[in-house]
Design a protein around this motif. Structure first.
Motif, mmCIF file in Angstrom:
data_model
loop_
_atom_site.group_PDB
_atom_site.id
_atom_site.type_symbol
_atom_site.label_atom_id
_atom_site.label_comp_id
_atom_site.label_asym_id
_atom_site.label_seq_id
_atom_site.Cartn_x
_atom_site.Cartn_y
_atom_site.Cartn_z
ATOM 1 N N LEU A 198 0.798 -1.227 0.000
ATOM 2 C CA LEU A 198 0.000 0.000 0.000
ATOM 3 C C LEU A 198 0.830 1.275 0.000
ATOM 4 N N ARG A 217 0.414 5.735 2.864
ATOM 5 C CA ARG A 217 -0.954 5.324 3.219
ATOM 6 C C ARG A 217 -0.972 4.598 4.555
ATOM 7 N N GLU A 229 -3.109 6.006 7.785
ATOM 8 C CA GLU A 229 -4.230 5.224 8.337
ATOM 9 C C GLU A 229 -3.709 4.218 9.363
ATOM 10 N N HIS A 259 -8.186 1.918 -3.984
ATOM 11 C CA HIS A 259 -7.337 2.864 -3.241
ATOM 12 C C HIS A 259 -8.096 4.113 -2.811
ATOM 13 N N PRO A 314 -11.187 4.285 2.229
ATOM 14 C CA PRO A 314 -10.344 4.236 3.422
ATOM 15 C C PRO A 314 -10.200 2.805 3.934
#
Length: 922
Positions: free
Chosen positions: A437, A441, A445, A474, A477
């Motif tokens: 990811l 990211r 997150e 993507h 969330p």
């Protein structure tokens, strides 16, 4: 001196093989910004923009000079950063590429040779420029990702041209999920499926792709993909692997599939395989084998491929690879002779000259690999018999065998070194998600990533499925993915592509089990608690222990069940979830009978343990167990405590299971059987939970006594957690019910509990009133044990209000009765009371003696709860006698016990006492 710079992962530098410290992230970013253009001048303004962004303040020029100076020192003469007209340049001594990025570009630009492309991709260690942030780093990272993807596509094309197919399915399934619109990848996947004998799956995947293209893009796939579909539909023979291509490279077969692109972690296992290779090059005379065991989806093949590609230089005579289909969803495992034929083709053997006898063909294969330095990967083996004919006859070859079975025969007969594979650690799981990811990211997150790691439990396939979906979607969330996984559980890890579906992969393991073993697996999925010991498992399965042990060992051998310390067995959370789904296929009477047996096993063994800890007259006992239940024999108090401690997580789970089945008597009796154990060890949280469940169950019972006791014991447990208002409420209800039903025994007990609560609330006079009322009521019962307890209770409360003579008389009378009847618990409690009385009347030495005698009795019965209270009180007479060190020692032990028991108020008080005693004097 030699310098090597790494950009295809975390930015690193090695000088003469020694890692050097490159400093903070921005300093590493400076080195990366120079290394991508090694040997060429990069203007200072451009460097600043790459590192700090286009709107960086002017003062960053000063910081840049500082970073450049530090980097020069770090490279220690093996490389240098020089000022040239137009900017700064990174120069190194040697002419060959020293930056892994440049080496990658040089190799991948040579053409479509499998070995060269494999070597190029093996240079990647994760996501490029890991740990670097900023617009330039992000843009460069994305550009390098595309270069890597292009090389992967080229390698896949080369492998397909070389005749591979089924070996590539797993990797291409993940790639298709990540790039669902890339027709080149889709075509590669379709061809791999077809060559793997999965024509129907290939056609079904094309159908889904076409529907998606039409629905979302309003167009059909391109002409090339349509033509491939037509050829697959017609079973075009030109699509099959061409053995001639492999034969043309006779002597140096390179069948190893591409290295997994997102491989992370497994440092311990890779080191173990490295040691195997080292030993192979030394003294061993027999074939060297490493059997990599583990459940489906645990990453066995990825580990074998990752290790093989890291050591290609050690196998100059080539690599052989075969998927033995031991747990394939379709068809039977590959026969050893079929695998031998494939190897003979790869080694250039003339098919017209091969012997007719399978044993003779295997001998020919061994002759061809004799004395060659080759890697042989036997993937997905069903059993040792399937592997045996494929083993080379000399020690020049290294063999890796992967299987979901432990293959004990291979270990015993051929000296294989087992390498069981467990789940990934949290750190390894995070690194895997980061590789999928991107660091930005994952950082953005953080909480969702942590939740995903916990829900997937380190299972690589589960993490891969979730990561592939998150990478595809993507724009969504990660919290949405977490919510889906929490709501749907194992179903969220399902997929129409079976190779990317955890339930499907796990189901393949069941195909090699007997019906009895599959039933055992299903029942273990619904067993209460996180693990299970053999005696409980035998009752769950309804088998004698010998047969139950054989069934459990079969599941362990199939990597569906783990054997843990102490002879216990446990399922991984996701495997348990799958086992639970298979249990739905069992008839309801079979499931219900199994749960009844194992719950009754826990209840009646717990009851026997409680009788050893606190012998009673047997007036309160559970109903007889259901047929087929065999409670575990317990010989003495230590055995009882050990069993209760080992099963402390399973017993509440058994109570919960009984509640779900509506077995209200069992729910109540489990709380009753464990309350003394909880009280001894100060496990009040557990006691509250179990008695709350027991109170709910008692509402369904006709006899009021269980309801009265449930209120009373729930109140006592709440008092242990300093929840005095709730405790008073439940004890008040217990007393009212006991008076309503003329239950004298429960009235006496409840008055005592109320006295303890009043004491903790600071109302010692009301506590004394409750104790005196309990003493009066017990006279009608005529029980000497109870009388002794009531005498001590009155004595203790009298001491609390300063009536020391009355207190001493009552406690001495209580001690005589307790000693007459051999009541160790009662003696300890009364000795503690006498220690308190002595200390408060100035008889500190006698107080210490009484407290120590009380502790000896409490320790003999393992009553941690009362040990902590007595230690707390013992510190005060020690301090009064000037024995400061002894006071500190006992208070520290009390503090540790209070914290372990979750008694925060008591722990805070003792900590204050320690602070006051240990504070430096001025």
């Amino acid at each position: 001196m030699a310098v090597e710079l790494g950009l295809l992962g975390e930015v690193t530098a090695h000088v003469d093989g020694r890692a050097v410290d490159l400093g903070p992230a921005r300093q590493r970013c400076v080195l990366a910004a120079l290394a991508v253009d090694i040997g060429r001048a990069v203007p200072a303004e451009l460097l600043v923009e790459r590192v700090w962004g286009p709107d960086s303040p002017r003062r960053e020029r000063t910081t840049l000079h500082s970073y450049l100076s530090r980097l020069r020192r770090a490279l220690a003469g093996a490389g240098d950063i020089v000022l040239r007209s137009g900017g700064y340049a990174l120069v190194v001594d040697q002419a060959d590429p020293v930056v892994d990025l440049h080496r990658f570009r040089e190799l991948s630009g040579r053409g479509d040779d499998v070995a060269v492309l494999t070597e190029a991709l093996a240079l990647w260690r994760g996501e490029a420029l890991t740990g670097l942030t900023g617009p330039w780093a992000e843009a460069e990272r994305e550009r390098l990702h595309q270069e890597r993807l292009s090389a992967q596509h080229a390698l896949t094309d080369a492998l397909l041209r070389a005749g591979q197919g089924g070996e590539l399915v797993a990797e291409l399934a993940a790639r298709v999920a990540e790039h669902p619109w890339d027709e080149r990848v889709i075509g590669q996947y379709l061809l791999a499926l077809y060559r793997g004998g999965r024509q129907a799956d290939a056609l079904e995947h094309y159908r889904r792709v076409r529907e998606r293209f039409v629905d979302e893009l309003g167009t059909d796939p391109g002409p090339a993909l349509q033509d491939l579909h037509r050829r697959i539909l017609a079973a075009d023979p030109t699509l099959s692997a061409d053995p001639g291509r492999i034969t043309a490279k006779a002597g140096v077969p390179r069948q190893l599939p591409a290295a997994p692109r997102l491989f992370t972690g497994r440092v311990v296992e890779l080191d173990a395989l490295d040691r195997t290779l080292t030993r192979a090059a030394g003294r061993d005379r027999a074939v060297v084998i490493s059997a990599i065991g583990g459940a489906g989806g645990i990453g066995k093949t990825w580990l074998a491929l990752a290790w093989g590609h890291r050591h290609l230089d050690r196998f100059p005579d080539g690599q052989l690879f075969v998927d033995l289909r031991g747990f394939s969803p379709a068809g039977e495992p590959m026969s050893p002779d079929e695998a031998v034929r494939g190897f003979l083709d790869a080694l250039g053997a003339d098919p017209d000259q091969l012997p007719a006898d399978p044993d003779a063909r295997a001998a020919r294969y061994r002759s061809l690999v004799a004395d060659r330095r080759m890697l042989v990967v036997l993937d997905n083996a069903a059993n040792a018999e399937q592997v045996g004919p494929l083993l080379p006859g000399t020690d020049s070859c290294t063999v890796l065998v992967t299987s979901r079975h432990r293959l004990p025969g291979l270990i015993a007969r051929h000296g294989a070194r087992p390498l069981p594979l467990d789940v990934l650690s949290d750190t390894e799981s995070r690194n895997l998600l980061t590789a999928w990811l991107g660091a930005a990211r994952v950082t953005a997150e953080e909480q969702a990533v942590t939740d995903l790691i916990g829900l997937c439990g380190g299972f690589p396939l589960a993490l891969g499925v979730i990561a592939a979906r998150a990478a595809t979607d993507h724009h969504l969330p990660l919290a949405d993915t977490v919510a889906e996984l929490r709501e749907y559980g194992l179903d969220a890890l399902d997929d129409t592509d079976p190779t990317a579906s955890l339930p499907a992969v796990l189901s393949w393991s069941l195909r090699r089990l007997t019906d009895a073993q599959r039933t055992a697996f299903a029942l273990l999925g619904i067993a209460p608690g996180p693990d299970i010991a053999l005696p409980a498992a035998a009752d769950l399965l309804g088998l004698p222990e010998r047969e139950a042990r054989a069934a459990l060992h079969a599941l362990v051998d199939a990597s569906l069940l783990d054997r843990t310390a102490g002879g216990r067995y446990a399922l991984h959370d996701l495997v348990r979830a799958y086992a639970t789904t298979t249990a739905r296929d069992l008839p309801e009477p079979v499931r219900r009978a199994a749960l009844d047996r194992v719950v009754d096993f826990y209840l009646h063994t717990a009851h026997a343990a409680d009788q050893l800890l606190t012998p009673s007259d047997g007036s309160i006992r559970p109903d007889p167990p259901v047929p087929g239940t065999h409670p575990q024999p317990l010989s003495d108090v230590p055995a009882a405590l050990a069993w209760l401690d080992a099963e402390q997580s399973n017993l509440p789970a058994a109570q919960h299971s009984a509640a779900e089945q509506g077995r209200h008597h069992v729910v109540w009796h489990l709380a009753w059987a464990l309350t003394d154990f909880h009280w001894r060890l100060g496990r009040f949280h557990s006691d509250v939970v179990m008695w709350q469940a027991a109170l709910n169950a008692a509402e369904h019972l006709p006899d009021p006594a269980p309801r009265i006791r449930a209120h009373r014991y729930l109140g006592r447990a709440q008092a242990g957690l300093d929840q005095y208002e709730d405790a008073t409420d439940h004890l008040g209800r217990a007393l009212a019910l006991a008076e309503q039903h003329d239950d004298v025994l429960n009235q006496v007990s409840t008055h005592l509990e109320l006295a303890r609560v009043m004491e903790h609330r600071g109302d010692d006079h009301q506590a004394l009133d409750h104790c005196r009322r309990a003493l009066e009521l017990q006279e009608t019962l005529g029980n000497p044990h109870w009388k002794a307890d009531m005498l001590n209770a009155v004595g203790w409360s009298a001491a609390r209000v300063g009536q020391y003579d009355t207190a001493r008389d009552h406690c001495r009378a209580a001690l005589v009765l307790h000693r007459q009847h051999g009541n160790t618990q009662g003696q300890a409690t009364t000795l503690d009371s006498l220690g308190y009385i002595d200390h408060h009347t100035g008889r500190h030495r006698q107080a210490v003696d009484h407290y120590h005698e009380a502790l000896a009795n409490y320790r003999a019965i393992g009553s941690d709860n009362q040990i902590s209270d007595t230690l707390d009180r013992l510190g005060h007479p020690h301090l009064a006698l000037g024995q400061r060190e002894q006071a500190v020692e006992v208070w520290r032990e009390a503090l540790e016990l209070y914290r372990r028991q979750g008694r925060g108020t008591d722990a805070d008080r003792v900590q204050q006492q320690l602070d006051a005693v240990t504070a430096p004097t001025t």
